[in-house]
Design a protein around this motif. Structure first.
Motif, PDB file in Angstrom:
ATOM      1  N   VAL A  31       0.811  -1.221   0.000  1.00 52.10           N
ATOM      2  CA  VAL A  31       0.000   0.000   0.000  1.00 52.10           C
ATOM      3  C   VAL A  31       0.848   1.277   0.000  1.00 52.10           C
ATOM      4  CG1 VAL A  31      -1.988  -1.097   1.077  1.00 52.10           C
ATOM      5  CG2 VAL A  31      -0.199  -0.126   2.524  1.00 52.10           C
ATOM      6  N   TYR A  32       2.081   1.213   0.522  1.00 51.25           N
ATOM      7  CA  TYR A  32       2.906   2.425   0.595  1.00 51.25           C
ATOM      8  C   TYR A  32       3.635   2.713  -0.720  1.00 51.25           C
ATOM      9  CZ  TYR A  32       2.115   2.903   5.584  1.00 51.25           C
ATOM     10  OH  TYR A  32       1.532   3.086   6.802  1.00 51.25           O
ATOM     11  N   SER A  33       3.571   1.811  -1.692  1.00 49.05           N
ATOM     12  CA  SER A  33       4.261   2.017  -2.965  1.00 49.05           C
ATOM     13  C   SER A  33       3.325   2.475  -4.074  1.00 49.05           C
ATOM     14  CB  SER A  33       4.953   0.722  -3.393  1.00 49.05           C
ATOM     15  OG  SER A  33       3.995  -0.311  -3.590  1.00 49.05           O
ATOM     16  N   LEU A  34       2.069   2.758  -3.747  1.00 48.69           N
ATOM     17  CA  LEU A  34       1.102   3.186  -4.744  1.00 48.69           C
ATOM     18  C   LEU A  34       0.909   4.686  -4.706  1.00 48.69           C
ATOM     19  CD1 LEU A  34      -1.612   0.391  -4.223  1.00 48.69           C
ATOM     20  CD2 LEU A  34       0.154   0.495  -5.990  1.00 48.69           C
ATOM     21  N   SER A  35       0.355   5.219  -5.785  1.00 50.36           N
ATOM     22  CA  SER A  35       0.055   6.650  -5.873  1.00 50.36           C
ATOM     23  C   SER A  35      -1.375   6.833  -6.333  1.00 50.36           C
ATOM     24  CB  SER A  35       1.014   7.342  -6.840  1.00 50.36           C
ATOM     25  OG  SER A  35       0.926   6.759  -8.138  1.00 50.36           O
ATOM     26  N   GLU A  36      -1.898   8.024  -6.128  1.00 47.90           N
ATOM     27  CA  GLU A  36      -3.284   8.314  -6.432  1.00 47.90           C
ATOM     28  C   GLU A  36      -3.586   8.089  -7.916  1.00 47.90           C
ATOM     29  OE1 GLU A  36      -6.911   8.926  -4.963  1.00 47.90           O
ATOM     30  OE2 GLU A  36      -5.124   9.242  -3.727  1.00 47.90           O
ATOM     31  N   SER A  37      -4.692   7.385  -8.190  1.00 45.65           N
ATOM     32  CA  SER A  37      -5.175   7.106  -9.558  1.00 45.65           C
ATOM     33  C   SER A  37      -4.198   6.266 -10.363  1.00 45.65           C
ATOM     34  CB  SER A  37      -5.486   8.410 -10.292  1.00 45.65           C
ATOM     35  OG  SER A  37      -6.506   9.122  -9.625  1.00 45.65           O
ATOM     36  N   GLN A  38      -3.364   5.525  -9.682  1.00 46.01           N
ATOM     37  CA  GLN A  38      -2.403   4.675 -10.390  1.00 46.01           C
ATOM     38  C   GLN A  38      -3.106   3.450 -10.967  1.00 46.01           C
ATOM     39  OE1 GLN A  38       1.000   3.642  -8.084  1.00 46.01           O
ATOM     40  NE2 GLN A  38       1.846   2.246  -9.603  1.00 46.01           N
ATOM     41  N   THR A  39      -2.688   3.101 -12.199  1.00 44.26           N
ATOM     42  CA  THR A  39      -3.217   1.889 -12.831  1.00 44.26           C
ATOM     43  C   THR A  39      -2.495   0.670 -12.269  1.00 44.26           C
ATOM     44  OG1 THR A  39      -3.713   3.100 -14.863  1.00 44.26           O
ATOM     45  CG2 THR A  39      -3.591   0.697 -15.018  1.00 44.26           C
ATOM     46  N   VAL A  40      -3.253  -0.350 -11.934  1.00 46.17           N
ATOM     47  CA  VAL A  40      -2.665  -1.547 -11.322  1.00 46.17           C
ATOM     48  C   VAL A  40      -3.192  -2.781 -12.040  1.00 46.17           C
ATOM     49  CG1 VAL A  40      -2.407  -0.483  -9.046  1.00 46.17           C
ATOM     50  CG2 VAL A  40      -4.503  -1.727  -9.603  1.00 46.17           C
ATOM     51  N   ARG A  41      -2.508  -3.875 -11.834  1.00 48.34           N
ATOM     52  CA  ARG A  41      -2.943  -5.161 -12.319  1.00 48.34           C
ATOM     53  C   ARG A  41      -3.098  -6.120 -11.133  1.00 48.34           C
ATOM     54  NH1 ARG A  41       0.726  -6.247 -17.769  1.00 48.34           N
ATOM     55  NH2 ARG A  41      -0.129  -4.500 -19.007  1.00 48.34           N
ATOM     56  N   ILE A  42      -4.069  -7.005 -11.266  1.00 49.56           N
ATOM     57  CA  ILE A  42      -4.360  -7.924 -10.186  1.00 49.56           C
ATOM     58  C   ILE A  42      -3.521  -9.171 -10.337  1.00 49.56           C
ATOM     59  CG2 ILE A  42      -6.152  -9.213  -8.957  1.00 49.56           C
ATOM     60  CD1 ILE A  42      -6.431  -6.167  -8.953  1.00 49.56           C
ATOM     61  N   LEU A  43      -2.864  -9.549  -9.251  1.00 44.21           N
ATOM     62  CA  LEU A  43      -2.077 -10.770  -9.264  1.00 44.21           C
ATOM     63  C   LEU A  43      -2.983 -11.979  -9.464  1.00 44.21           C
ATOM     64  CD1 LEU A  43       0.423 -10.153  -6.330  1.00 44.21           C
ATOM     65  CD2 LEU A  43       1.003 -10.372  -8.742  1.00 44.21           C
ATOM     66  N   GLU A  44      -2.456 -12.999 -10.091  1.00 44.40           N
ATOM     67  CA  GLU A  44      -3.243 -14.217 -10.280  1.00 44.40           C
ATOM     68  C   GLU A  44      -3.588 -14.830  -8.944  1.00 44.40           C
ATOM     69  OE1 GLU A  44      -1.228 -16.919 -12.796  1.00 44.40           O
ATOM     70  OE2 GLU A  44      -1.150 -15.556 -14.531  1.00 44.40           O
ATOM     71  N   ASN A  45      -4.702 -15.600  -8.944  1.00 46.24           N
ATOM     72  CA  ASN A  45      -5.213 -16.278  -7.741  1.00 46.24           C
ATOM     73  C   ASN A  45      -5.830 -15.318  -6.727  1.00 46.24           C
ATOM     74  OD1 ASN A  45      -4.266 -18.744  -8.763  1.00 46.24           O
ATOM     75  ND2 ASN A  45      -2.253 -18.421  -7.818  1.00 46.24           N
ATOM     76  N   THR A  46      -5.934 -14.039  -7.109  1.00 46.08           N
ATOM     77  CA  THR A  46      -6.637 -13.106  -6.219  1.00 46.08           C
ATOM     78  C   THR A  46      -8.138 -13.324  -6.389  1.00 46.08           C
ATOM     79  OG1 THR A  46      -4.884 -11.467  -6.337  1.00 46.08           O
ATOM     80  CG2 THR A  46      -7.069 -10.694  -5.677  1.00 46.08           C
ATOM     81  N   ASN A  47      -8.825 -13.472  -5.276  1.00 49.06           N
ATOM     82  CA  ASN A  47     -10.249 -13.754  -5.316  1.00 49.06           C
ATOM     83  C   ASN A  47     -11.041 -12.452  -5.293  1.00 49.06           C
ATOM     84  OD1 ASN A  47     -12.789 -14.827  -5.169  1.00 49.06           O
ATOM     85  ND2 ASN A  47     -12.600 -15.585  -3.069  1.00 49.06           N
ATOM     86  N   LEU A  48     -11.780 -12.199  -6.395  1.00 50.27           N
ATOM     87  CA  LEU A  48     -12.594 -10.980  -6.457  1.00 50.27           C
ATOM     88  C   LEU A  48     -14.070 -11.252  -6.248  1.00 50.27           C
ATOM     89  CD1 LEU A  48     -10.978  -9.131  -9.500  1.00 50.27           C
ATOM     90  CD2 LEU A  48     -10.563  -8.773  -7.086  1.00 50.27           C
ATOM     91  N   LEU A  49     -14.424 -12.468  -5.889  1.00 51.79           N
ATOM     92  CA  LEU A  49     -15.834 -12.808  -5.723  1.00 51.79           C
ATOM     93  C   LEU A  49     -16.316 -12.412  -4.349  1.00 51.79           C
ATOM     94  CD1 LEU A  49     -15.908 -16.271  -7.484  1.00 51.79           C
ATOM     95  CD2 LEU A  49     -16.476 -14.044  -8.444  1.00 51.79           C
TER      96      LEU A  49
END
Length: 352
Positions: free
Chosen positions: A334-352
């Protein structure tokens, strides 16, 4: 001269290309999506759980006795036996009580006959009222004596007043007993009690106990429901407050007085709308706390100020404002992100 001019132009082109190249690399590094883990929010589940250790105890122990005296000639149960309410457990020799009943019955029948005959004469105005009243008093007295003799004969049989276990047998066959002399100690185990001590720091939370269960390992009984009977208003000698719990029991449960029990108590949620997030999701700027909220449509993250309630024992933080409970939050880096930054979701992350 011309050579010098060409040299300068070439140098400027090289420098310019280098600057453009560096700027492009910088821009690429800046805009490259970062891989993150996200998690869907959830409502707070069970909050704090308190654990104590206590001991099972019978709800009551009653001394059972004959109402009449005499020689015991038939003891039908022994220590450890389970008896049902109304079950015959001992007898006194009824011989003398039968004789007394026969005598009382004869006197009652005689008095009843006389009272009936003289009442007919009174109704015909052939007998004064005072004579009838004396006969009525004698009739009622013999009736009471007859009923008492019948009760005494019935009381030569001792029956269990409730379901329970014979804890102590204090008499044997052919012994003489007096009225009221304890014969058995009977344990009522239809309900058991659990006694444990609550520290001063926790006694104020007793009103918020919402779910109470006990585990008795030696009886292979777990998560047995219990309810509070009482919480002492005054601390005992150890500066602890004694608590009594009630547990419904059955002969098949295996629960017995004297067994050790682990008491598990869950506190009612102080805020039923609380949301929980992993501890790693929260970051701080100054004196405020935030989480990164992930937008599935834009694949970007935005910071959201939240109000932290408390850190739970399971590595979760309870949030009581700032989130709706339907968002996805970043759970790592969380400390390496910036406002409105585009990110990608790591595999095996559960979004349900």
């Amino acid at each position: 001269m011309m050579r010098q001019v060409l040299h300068g132009v070439v140098t400027m082109l090289v420098v310019g290309l280098a600057v453009v190249s560096c700027s492009s690399k910088e821009e690429k590094q800046t805009t490259a999506p970062r891989y993150v883990k996200v998690q869907r929010l959830a409502k707070a589940q069970d909050n704090e759980e308190l654990v104590f250790h206590g001991q099972l105890k019978e709800e009551k122990e009653v001394s059972v006795a004959f109402k009449v005296g005499g020689q015991v000639y038939n003891v039908l149960v022994d220590e450890g036996d389970y008896v049902k309410k109304g079950q015959l457990i001992a007898r006194i020799d009824p011989r003398d009580y039968k004789i007394r009943l026969q005598s009382a019955k004869a006197q009652f029948e005689q008095a009843s006959g006389e009272y009936t005959r003289y009442k007919e004469l009174y109704e015909k105005n052939k007998l004064p009222i005072n004579t009838l009243e004396k006969l009525e008093a004698g009739y009622l007295a013999t009736k009471s004596a007859y009923e008492a003799a019948a009760n005494a004969l019935a009381d030569t049989e001792l029956r269990a007043p409730f379901d329970g276990f014979i804890y102590r047998k204090k008499i044997h066959n052919y012994e003489n007993v007096s009225p009221g002399q304890p014969i058995f100690a009977l344990l009522d185990v239809s309900h058991l009690e659990v006694i444990f001590s609550l520290p001063e720091s926790k006694v104020g939370k007793a009103k918020n106990f919402s779910d109470i269960a006990i585990d008795v390992a030696n009886a292979n009984a777990f998560s047995v429901p219990a309810e509070i009977l009482s919480v002492n208003e005054k601390a005992n000698g150890n500066d602890m407050f004694d608590v009594r719990l009630k547990v419904t029991n059955s002969p098949q449960s295996g629960l017995k007085p004297g067994m050790s029990a682990k008491v598990r108590i869950k506190l009612a949620s102080a805020n039923s709308n609380a949301i929980v997030v992993p501890v790693e999701s929260v970051f701080y700027k100054g004196d405020k706390s935030y989480v990164w909220v992930y937008d599935q449509n834009s694949s970007k993250v935005t910071s959201r100020a939240v109000a932290v309630s408390k850190i739970q024992n399971d590595g979760q933080i309870s949030i009581h404002s700032g989130l709706k409970g339907t968002e996805y939050v970043v759970t790592a880096g969380v400390y390496s992100l910036s406002e409105s930054q585009t990110v990608r979701i790591l595999e095996n992350t559960n979004l349900l």
